[in-house]
Design a protein around this motif. Structure first.
Motif, PDB file in Angstrom:
ATOM      1  N   ASP A  86       9.776  -7.519  -0.291  1.00  0.00           N
ATOM      2  CA  ASP A  86      10.217  -8.852  -0.248  1.00  0.00           C
ATOM      3  C   ASP A  86       9.646  -9.698  -1.462  1.00  0.00           C
ATOM      4  O   ASP A  86      10.090 -10.368  -2.183  1.00  0.00           O
ATOM      5  CB  ASP A  86      10.109  -9.496   1.142  1.00  0.00           C
ATOM      6  CG  ASP A  86      11.033  -9.311   1.978  1.00  0.00           C
ATOM      7  OD1 ASP A  86      12.121  -8.477   1.572  1.00  0.00           O
ATOM      8  OD2 ASP A  86      11.052  -9.831   3.302  1.00  0.00           O
ATOM      9  N   ALA A  87       8.312  -9.460  -1.437  1.00  0.00           N
ATOM     10  CA  ALA A  87       7.354 -10.272  -2.472  1.00  0.00           C
ATOM     11  C   ALA A  87       7.551 -10.051  -4.088  1.00  0.00           C
ATOM     12  O   ALA A  87       7.185 -10.909  -4.679  1.00  0.00           O
ATOM     13  CB  ALA A  87       5.725 -10.077  -1.925  1.00  0.00           C
ATOM     14  N   GLY A  88       8.086  -8.640  -4.150  1.00  0.00           N
ATOM     15  CA  GLY A  88       8.280  -8.205  -5.439  1.00  0.00           C
ATOM     16  C   GLY A  88       7.169  -7.512  -5.845  1.00  0.00           C
ATOM     17  O   GLY A  88       6.067  -8.349  -6.154  1.00  0.00           O
ATOM     18  N   PRO A  89       6.942  -6.272  -6.020  1.00  0.00           N
ATOM     19  CA  PRO A  89       5.695  -5.664  -6.384  1.00  0.00           C
ATOM     20  C   PRO A  89       5.295  -6.193  -7.664  1.00  0.00           C
ATOM     21  O   PRO A  89       4.050  -6.057  -8.163  1.00  0.00           O
ATOM     22  CB  PRO A  89       6.210  -3.999  -6.531  1.00  0.00           C
ATOM     23  CG  PRO A  89       7.256  -4.028  -5.379  1.00  0.00           C
ATOM     24  CD  PRO A  89       7.870  -5.307  -5.479  1.00  0.00           C
ATOM     25  N   ASP A  90       6.305  -6.513  -8.694  1.00  0.00           N
ATOM     26  CA  ASP A  90       5.473  -6.790  -9.985  1.00  0.00           C
ATOM     27  C   ASP A  90       4.656  -8.222 -10.061  1.00  0.00           C
ATOM     28  O   ASP A  90       3.929  -8.507 -10.707  1.00  0.00           O
ATOM     29  CB  ASP A  90       6.868  -7.203 -10.710  1.00  0.00           C
ATOM     30  CG  ASP A  90       7.764  -6.129 -11.529  1.00  0.00           C
ATOM     31  OD1 ASP A  90       7.047  -4.886 -11.068  1.00  0.00           O
ATOM     32  OD2 ASP A  90       8.607  -6.266 -12.071  1.00  0.00           O
ATOM     33  N   PHE A  92       2.506  -8.504  -8.087  1.00  0.00           N
ATOM     34  CA  PHE A  92       1.063  -8.067  -7.530  1.00  0.00           C
ATOM     35  C   PHE A  92       0.303  -7.243  -8.793  1.00  0.00           C
ATOM     36  O   PHE A  92      -0.848  -7.062  -8.803  1.00  0.00           O
ATOM     37  CB  PHE A  92       1.098  -7.152  -6.595  1.00  0.00           C
ATOM     38  CG  PHE A  92       1.629  -7.650  -5.104  1.00  0.00           C
ATOM     39  CD1 PHE A  92       0.803  -7.775  -4.186  1.00  0.00           C
ATOM     40  CD2 PHE A  92       2.973  -7.800  -5.008  1.00  0.00           C
ATOM     41  CE1 PHE A  92       1.260  -8.311  -2.892  1.00  0.00           C
ATOM     42  CE2 PHE A  92       3.342  -7.995  -3.790  1.00  0.00           C
ATOM     43  CZ  PHE A  92       2.678  -8.333  -2.780  1.00  0.00           C
ATOM     44  N   SER A  93       0.880  -7.316  -9.959  1.00  0.00           N
ATOM     45  CA  SER A  93       0.422  -6.560 -11.112  1.00  0.00           C
ATOM     46  C   SER A  93      -0.844  -7.105 -11.694  1.00  0.00           C
ATOM     47  O   SER A  93      -1.028  -8.210 -12.080  1.00  0.00           O
ATOM     48  CB  SER A  93       1.532  -6.403 -12.089  1.00  0.00           C
ATOM     49  OG  SER A  93       2.662  -5.616 -11.855  1.00  0.00           O
ATOM     50  N   GLY A  94      -1.959  -6.291 -11.752  1.00  0.00           N
ATOM     51  CA  GLY A  94      -2.975  -6.647 -12.476  1.00  0.00           C
ATOM     52  C   GLY A  94      -4.289  -7.329 -11.299  1.00  0.00           C
ATOM     53  O   GLY A  94      -5.126  -7.826 -11.668  1.00  0.00           O
ATOM     54  N   LYS A  95      -3.665  -7.578 -10.251  1.00  0.00           N
ATOM     55  CA  LYS A  95      -4.186  -8.427  -9.169  1.00  0.00           C
ATOM     56  C   LYS A  95      -4.895  -8.142  -8.379  1.00  0.00           C
ATOM     57  O   LYS A  95      -4.672  -6.683  -7.777  1.00  0.00           O
ATOM     58  CB  LYS A  95      -3.294  -9.498  -8.431  1.00  0.00           C
ATOM     59  CG  LYS A  95      -2.457 -10.402  -9.453  1.00  0.00           C
ATOM     60  CD  LYS A  95      -1.286 -11.073  -8.785  1.00  0.00           C
ATOM     61  CE  LYS A  95      -0.661 -12.233  -9.556  1.00  0.00           C
ATOM     62  NZ  LYS A  95       0.333 -12.972  -9.070  1.00  0.00           N
ATOM     63  N   VAL A  96      -6.313  -8.676  -7.847  1.00  0.00           N
ATOM     64  CA  VAL A  96      -6.848  -8.122  -6.570  1.00  0.00           C
ATOM     65  C   VAL A  96      -6.206  -8.324  -5.312  1.00  0.00           C
ATOM     66  O   VAL A  96      -5.815  -9.551  -5.275  1.00  0.00           O
ATOM     67  CB  VAL A  96      -8.404  -8.847  -6.628  1.00  0.00           C
ATOM     68  CG1 VAL A  96      -9.079  -8.221  -5.464  1.00  0.00           C
ATOM     69  CG2 VAL A  96      -9.245  -8.432  -7.883  1.00  0.00           C
ATOM     70  N   VAL A  97      -5.981  -7.309  -4.660  1.00  0.00           N
ATOM     71  CA  VAL A  97      -5.197  -7.687  -3.376  1.00  0.00           C
ATOM     72  C   VAL A  97      -6.104  -7.173  -2.197  1.00  0.00           C
ATOM     73  O   VAL A  97      -6.470  -6.228  -1.952  1.00  0.00           O
ATOM     74  CB  VAL A  97      -3.817  -6.758  -3.307  1.00  0.00           C
ATOM     75  CG1 VAL A  97      -3.186  -6.951  -1.937  1.00  0.00           C
ATOM     76  CG2 VAL A  97      -3.111  -7.013  -4.410  1.00  0.00           C
ATOM     77  N   ILE A  98      -6.571  -8.212  -1.346  1.00  0.00           N
ATOM     78  CA  ILE A  98      -7.307  -8.040  -0.286  1.00  0.00           C
ATOM     79  C   ILE A  98      -6.339  -7.266   0.895  1.00  0.00           C
ATOM     80  O   ILE A  98      -5.510  -8.137   1.285  1.00  0.00           O
ATOM     81  CB  ILE A  98      -8.235  -9.039   0.176  1.00  0.00           C
ATOM     82  CG1 ILE A  98      -9.206  -9.424  -0.782  1.00  0.00           C
ATOM     83  CG2 ILE A  98      -8.804  -8.805   1.804  1.00  0.00           C
ATOM     84  CD1 ILE A  98     -10.170 -10.954  -0.224  1.00  0.00           C
ATOM     85  N   ALA A 129       2.341   1.623  -3.019  1.00  0.00           N
ATOM     86  CA  ALA A 129       3.290   0.594  -3.306  1.00  0.00           C
ATOM     87  C   ALA A 129       2.918  -0.296  -4.536  1.00  0.00           C
ATOM     88  O   ALA A 129       4.007  -0.662  -5.122  1.00  0.00           O
ATOM     89  CB  ALA A 129       3.587  -0.088  -1.939  1.00  0.00           C
ATOM     90  N   LEU A 130       1.889  -0.425  -4.984  1.00  0.00           N
ATOM     91  CA  LEU A 130       1.242  -1.522  -5.843  1.00  0.00           C
ATOM     92  C   LEU A 130       0.269  -0.703  -6.785  1.00  0.00           C
ATOM     93  O   LEU A 130      -0.684  -1.098  -7.009  1.00  0.00           O
ATOM     94  CB  LEU A 130       0.572  -2.452  -5.220  1.00  0.00           C
ATOM     95  CG  LEU A 130       1.490  -3.433  -3.987  1.00  0.00           C
ATOM     96  CD1 LEU A 130       0.417  -4.362  -3.283  1.00  0.00           C
ATOM     97  CD2 LEU A 130       2.521  -4.364  -4.728  1.00  0.00           C
ATOM     98  N   PRO A 131       0.871   0.217  -7.728  1.00  0.00           N
ATOM     99  CA  PRO A 131      -0.042   0.990  -8.642  1.00  0.00           C
ATOM    100  C   PRO A 131      -0.596   0.110  -9.684  1.00  0.00           C
ATOM    101  O   PRO A 131      -1.712   0.538 -10.106  1.00  0.00           O
ATOM    102  CB  PRO A 131       0.930   2.000  -9.176  1.00  0.00           C
ATOM    103  CG  PRO A 131       2.544   1.467  -9.014  1.00  0.00           C
ATOM    104  CD  PRO A 131       2.457   0.582  -7.663  1.00  0.00           C
ATOM    105  N   ASP A 132      -0.142  -1.123  -9.926  1.00  0.00           N
ATOM    106  CA  ASP A 132      -0.768  -1.876 -10.798  1.00  0.00           C
ATOM    107  C   ASP A 132      -1.767  -2.936 -10.318  1.00  0.00           C
ATOM    108  O   ASP A 132      -2.187  -3.766 -10.940  1.00  0.00           O
ATOM    109  CB  ASP A 132       0.350  -2.538 -11.633  1.00  0.00           C
ATOM    110  CG  ASP A 132       1.175  -1.464 -12.612  1.00  0.00           C
ATOM    111  OD1 ASP A 132       0.679  -0.407 -12.853  1.00  0.00           O
ATOM    112  OD2 ASP A 132       2.406  -1.600 -12.814  1.00  0.00           O
ATOM    113  N   ALA A 162     -13.323  -1.104   1.380  1.00  0.00           N
ATOM    114  CA  ALA A 162     -13.054   0.468   0.680  1.00  0.00           C
ATOM    115  C   ALA A 162     -11.838  -0.197  -0.570  1.00  0.00           C
ATOM    116  O   ALA A 162     -11.062  -0.617  -0.328  1.00  0.00           O
ATOM    117  CB  ALA A 162     -12.393   1.577   1.348  1.00  0.00           C
ATOM    118  N   GLY A 163     -12.295   0.475  -1.888  1.00  0.00           N
ATOM    119  CA  GLY A 163     -10.872   0.167  -2.691  1.00  0.00           C
ATOM    120  C   GLY A 163     -11.444   1.328  -4.021  1.00  0.00           C
ATOM    121  O   GLY A 163     -12.488   1.666  -4.153  1.00  0.00           O
ATOM    122  N   ASP A 164     -10.419   1.187  -4.862  1.00  0.00           N
ATOM    123  CA  ASP A 164     -10.435   2.006  -6.191  1.00  0.00           C
ATOM    124  C   ASP A 164     -11.472   1.647  -7.222  1.00  0.00           C
ATOM    125  O   ASP A 164     -11.971   2.181  -7.997  1.00  0.00           O
ATOM    126  CB  ASP A 164      -9.377   2.689  -6.630  1.00  0.00           C
ATOM    127  CG  ASP A 164      -8.773   3.735  -5.654  1.00  0.00           C
ATOM    128  OD1 ASP A 164      -9.651   4.314  -4.803  1.00  0.00           O
ATOM    129  OD2 ASP A 164      -7.531   4.177  -5.711  1.00  0.00           O
TER     130      ASP A 164
END
Ligand SMILES: NC(=O)c1ccc[n+]([C@@H]2O[C@H](COP(=O)([O-])OP(=O)(O)OC[C@H]3O[C@@H](n4cnc5c(N)ncnc54)[C@H](OP(=O)(O)O)[C@@H]3O)[C@@H](O)[C@H]2O)c1
Length: 222
Positions: A86-90, A92-98, A129-132, A162-164
């Motif tokens: 719904d939010a649109g994966p684009d 999220f691109s390049g952003k930090v997502v907690i 789901a959010l590779p970028d 945890a995170g990459d």
């Protein structure tokens, strides 16, 4: 602005206790916060905005994800992937997502089981789901009343993350320091969500057994 994280536009996807607690926490530190929901006009949110949520705006999941330079995912675990769609994966691109979610399955009652386990986790699914985006699991092993300025009679518990992406984890470390969690423990890549999500089940079982929800876990080094 009292903390170390410079002022940002923050988007918190999720209007439950977790989303509200984190949104008001970010607003209290001077960030420009939008809280995302499927229904930005729902009466209980309007009431919250006029009290504890003062300074926060509401939007759809899409508006919230577009607004935030830093994003938080705080939705029902089993709804995380639809909410991202719904939010649109684009957005999220390049952003930090907690990622504060847990994939809890209450279909067989209490205590819940993990809906995803073994060689996968919700944190990993969200990262896929959010590779970028740079997904960092945090806040999922402690009750939301302790997210901001935690106070316990026996000292502070440990926030596990945890995170990459190392830079993203440093950013989340700054958020945590601003929120009163100065010493998070980084357990490694996003696959560590397998353990962090399982720790939530232990936290819930302990709460059920004690009949109280004022506990947290602390890492002790001898
Ligand atoms: N409760 C805690 O103390 C705690 C602590 C750590 C982590 N967590 C985790 O944090 C997350 C949020 O927990 P919570 O207790 O605040 O609330 P929750 O009831 O688990 O989630 C509420 C949010 O999920 C959204 N949602 C529900 N069904 C949906 C669907 N089908 N599609 C899209 N969105 C949907 C709701 O949307 P609307 O806004 O439209 O209603 C709302 O924003 C969960 O994953 C939970 O396991 C909870």
């Amino acid at each position: 602005m009292s903390g170390r994280l410079k002022q940002r536009r923050v988007g918190v996807l999720g209007s439950g206790e977790v989303g509200r607690r984190l949104a008001s926490g970010f607003a209290s530190r001077g960030h420009r916060v939008v809280l995302g929901t499927r229904d930005p006009d729902k009466p209980e949110l309007r009431e919250w905005l006029s009290g504890e949520g003062g300074g926060v705006e509401t939007g759809t999941f899409e508006q919230t994800a577009a607004h935030g330079e830093l994003l938080v995912l705080a939705v029902l675990g089993t709804a995380a992937e639809p909410a991202i769609a719904d939010a649109g994966p684009d957005n999220f691109s390049g952003k930090v997502v907690i990622d504060a979610t847990n994939p809890l399955d209450f279909s067989a009652g209490f205590p819940p089981k993990l809906a995803i386990s073994g060689e996968d986790s919700l944190g990993e699914r969200i990262q896929r789901a959010l590779p970028d985006a740079k997904v960092v699991k945090a806040f999922n092993t402690i009750g939301n009343r302790y997210f901001i300025d935690p106070s316990f009679s026996e000292g502070k518990p440990t926030m596990l993350i945890a995170g990459d992406d190392e830079d993203a984890k440093r950013t989340v470390g700054d958020v945590l320091a601003d929120f009163g969690w100065p010493d998070p423990v980084d357990i490694g890549g996003i696959e560590g969500s397998r353990e962090l999500e399982a720790i939530c089940i232990a936290w819930v079982k302990i709460g059920g057994a004690r009949g109280a929800w004022d506990h947290g876990f602390k890492l002790l080094v001898g």
